[in-house]
Design an enzyme around this catalytic site. Structure first.
Site, PDB file in Angstrom:
ATOM      1  N   CYS A 225       0.807  -1.183  -0.018  1.00  0.00           N
ATOM      2  CA  CYS A 225      -0.202  -0.139   0.187  1.00  0.00           C
ATOM      3  C   CYS A 225       0.824   1.205   0.109  1.00  0.00           C
ATOM      4  CB  CYS A 225      -1.012   0.004   1.065  1.00  0.00           C
ATOM      5  SG  CYS A 225      -2.370   1.028   1.152  1.00  0.00           S
TER       6      CYS A 225
ATOM      7  N   HIS B  33      -7.197  -4.680  -3.535  1.00  0.00           N
ATOM      8  CA  HIS B  33      -6.169  -3.896  -2.732  1.00  0.00           C
ATOM      9  C   HIS B  33      -5.997  -4.769  -1.120  1.00  0.00           C
ATOM     10  CE1 HIS B  33      -3.786  -0.685  -1.566  1.00  0.00           C
ATOM     11  NE2 HIS B  33      -4.491  -0.464  -0.400  1.00  0.00           N
TER      12      HIS B  33
ATOM     13  N   ASP C  97      -8.057  -3.762  -7.726  1.00  0.00           N
ATOM     14  CA  ASP C  97      -7.722  -2.622  -6.687  1.00  0.00           C
ATOM     15  C   ASP C  97      -8.288  -1.300  -7.184  1.00  0.00           C
ATOM     16  OD1 ASP C  97      -6.440  -0.711  -5.188  1.00  0.00           O
ATOM     17  OD2 ASP C  97      -4.446  -1.797  -4.987  1.00  0.00           O
TER      18      ASP C  97
END
Length: 245
Positions: free
Chosen positions: A125, A214, A183
């Site tokens: 991330c 994600h 994502d």
């Protein structure tokens, strides 16, 4: 390999940075991986990921990425309040301060008798973005970036012209980037922006798009994909054994 864990407080230009250290419980020297967390800092899934890497023969350093903005030891919960605070921190801290954190981590690793001189970076991330960013440091020879956010959009604060996408040509080490096609944080158009910049600047990189959402690496919550996560760990271990040899 069996591992041991420790906690270190590292001085940086912006204050003391708590860092969690994982390393093989064995004699000798081992290459270092700086492992950058999500916005929540060192949660249980991040700690387990760091232990996984260390058990394959690496020293793993997990810094508190927003140490200036929280009391030492802060871990944000995977809930709306934690997400809101983490995102507030993400949009407050300048990339230049992440750069000075990376330099402090590199210097810390170089001082340790159990570390070789070889340093890589990995993250998930925002941590994937910070791993990409860490590769601007000439001592970081490889970066494994899992679903890195905010590179394509230039949404993290920094000085003019110092965003990570614009600085791509300054990366000298090898990159591996992995994105989930489902994502929502990095669209297909966003991924193309990054891919085109890496290609245009002639960087040494590998690229993979997988059927994942994600945070598919995070072993808590509905988006976790255990088979895909295992595949990524295997790739990361192979990547770092090669580039940090």
């Amino acid at each position: 390999m069996m591992i041991k864990q420790d906690v270190c407080d590292i001085d940086t230009p912006t204050g003391t940075m708590r860092c969690y250290l994982y390393r093989p419980d064995a004699e000798g020297q081992f290459s270092t991986i700086i492992f950058y967390s999500e916005i929540f800092q060192q949660t249980a899934p991040i700690a387990r990921a760091a232990a996984m890497l260390a058990g394959h023969g690496f020293v793993v350093l997990v810094p508190e990425v927003f140490h200036e903005l929280n009391p030492i030891g802060t871990v944000l919960a995977y809930d709306d309040a934690g997400k809101d605070k983490g995102n507030e921190d993400k949009f407050t801290k300048y990339l230049e301060h992440h750069d000075s954190d990376t330099q402090a981590l590199v210097e810390f690793a170089h001082r340790q008798a159990f570390c070789t001189s070889h340093v890589g970076a990995m993250g998930v991330c925002i941590g994937g973005h910070l791993a990409y960013r860490a590769a601007l440091n000439s001592d970081v020879v490889g970066a494994f970036c899992l679903y890195p956010t905010d590179i394509h959009s230039n949404t993290l604060p920094c000085n003019d012209g110092n965003d990570s996408l614009s600085r791509t040509a300054d990366i000298q080490g090898e990159l591996m980037l992995i994105f989930g096609k489902q994502d929502p944080h990095v669209s297909g158009e966003g991924r193309k922006v990054i891919y085109d910049k890496l290609s245009e600047t002639g960087r040494l990189f590998s690229w993979q798009e997988v059927n994942g959402q994600h945070a598919f690496m995070r072993d808590e919550g509905d988006r976790y994909d255990p088979a895909l996560a295992l595949q990524m760990y295997q790739q990361a271990v192979a990547f770092f054994h090669r580039v940090l040899r």
